[in-house]
Design an enzyme around this catalytic site. Sequence first.
Site, short mmCIF file in Angstrom:
data_model
loop_
_atom_site.label_atom_id
_atom_site.label_comp_id
_atom_site.label_asym_id
_atom_site.label_seq_id
_atom_site.Cartn_x
_atom_site.Cartn_y
_atom_site.Cartn_z
N GLU A 171 0.81 -1.21 0.00
CA GLU A 171 0.00 0.00 0.00
C GLU A 171 0.85 1.27 0.00
O GLU A 171 0.51 2.24 -0.66
CB GLU A 171 -0.94 0.00 1.21
CG GLU A 171 -2.25 0.66 0.87
CD GLU A 171 -3.21 0.69 2.05
OE1 GLU A 171 -2.90 0.10 3.10
OE2 GLU A 171 -4.27 1.32 1.90
N ASP A 172 1.95 1.26 0.72
CA ASP A 172 2.68 2.51 0.95
C ASP A 172 4.02 2.63 0.24
O ASP A 172 4.69 3.66 0.36
CB ASP A 172 2.90 2.71 2.46
CG ASP A 172 1.59 2.85 3.20
OD1 ASP A 172 0.58 3.18 2.55
OD2 ASP A 172 1.57 2.62 4.42
#
Length: 516
Positions: free
Chosen positions: A75-76
């Site tokens: 996600e990051d």
Amino acid sequence: MEKHEVMALANDVYDDIQAAELEHAIDFATKKHEGQKRRSGKPYITHPLAVAYTLIEWDMDIDSVIAGVLHDTVEDTDVKLEEIETMFGRDVAFLVDGVTKVSQARAGMRDLDSYLPQTKDNLSKLLIAVSQDVRVIIIKLADRLHNMQTLGSMPAGKQQKIARESLEVFAPMADRLGMGRVRMQMEELAFSYLEPTEFKRLQGLVKKRLGKSTRKLGAVRLEVEKELKKQGIEFEVNGRVKSIYSLHRKLEKANGNIEDIYDLMALRIIVPDKETCYRVLGILHSMYQPMLARIKDYIAVPKPNGYQSLHTTVITPSEEIVEFQIRTQEMHDWAERGLPASFHYHEQKNTKGYTRKKHTAALPTELQWITQMQEVASRLREGEEISADQLNIDLFSYRIFVYSPKGDIYNLPEGALPLDFAYLVHSEIGKHAYSFRVNGKIHAFDKPLKNGDVVEVITRKLSQPKSDWLDLVKTSHARAKLRMQLRKLGILQAVSGAAAIIRDKAVRKSKKKQPN
Ligand code: MN
């Protein structure tokens, strides 16, 4: 949290190859999160490391711990799922994907009362992820716990939102998995952010009240210890203090009077086996006068999340009211640690023990809801309309256990009606249900079942479902089966509830159009 702390703990628990793999994951994640910071200003990697540390403490398998380290990379950072699969295998990749999907789903479901139709996809992603592998939600709980522990550095608005969501979604999830300690940690933290003044007030109140009763309780404890020793019982006693949040909830029910709360402090007696639990109960009742209404046998009838214990509240000669909880070590571990503890006990620490696909039978009865959740998820995926109310009943309401006359256990949401039970047993039994007998007595179709009920469905071959039964089922499982039968019988079209029919038709049409 730093790498060496995680590795020190891991080296005690996992073999060399597993530990090396974990170290590899930590180095990989550290590189990928390089330069990113938490709100607190600490390097981002401290967060996944804390999550991994917690998962090791919870006795989780190495794949879960590695997924904990990697849980925010997709996600990051620029990491792709395929990369994780190549480097750490399919299972780890599946878990990371599941956790990522839960985060995405979460963004869409701001609060439980207002699922918007467009959040349906997100929600179904969440359900599918959770129901395919329980470890996903356990990793997510470790993630959320750390975020709650570091909530202080978030802006106030976000604090409220995260705290509320923890209380409404994640604490109940932990409870469902029997993870009592995590549920409590989450509730205490959330409550301290949501109602800081009340939290402090209650903390002070408890401290004052405990000071008064601890000494008296100490005397009772000594007396009990002496008697148990005399009777040759092997035991351990410890005191447990009620959490601030559960006190708050209880006070709301008890008109705010703390004097009416008997179990502010309880004595917990842990013994080797079930038989001894009952023996100790007998000994306590021969020493003190029990309050009959407060004797609870959660060993014979466990709570829906699997909690087992004997509870009793007694009045001592000096008129002190004391609650006792009696349980075995295994019951205690379940009460505190829940599902991970059960895996530990059944030595299913290999991956397959956790996944429901291959090992449905391995899930204890109290976790049947996971199976039911997957069913709901797959129906959502197929385009079926399930209302927000319906979802709330299926997923977030408390569960009850009911029994067939043969003693088979079934798990239903609280408020379920006899027809829900009938359809759960078998759709043909539901179809031909004629009347119900609960605990030997005739039971109306519209009267909810209670935990521990023995339910007998009386069927007649010629008896058919009726359209007004749609008001007599609560679970989406029973509703779906009933609808199908009513349609087959040509009854559904004749009902005046036009909206339902139109929606049903629309769903069927859209399914035909889309070949997937
Ligand atoms: Mn995270």
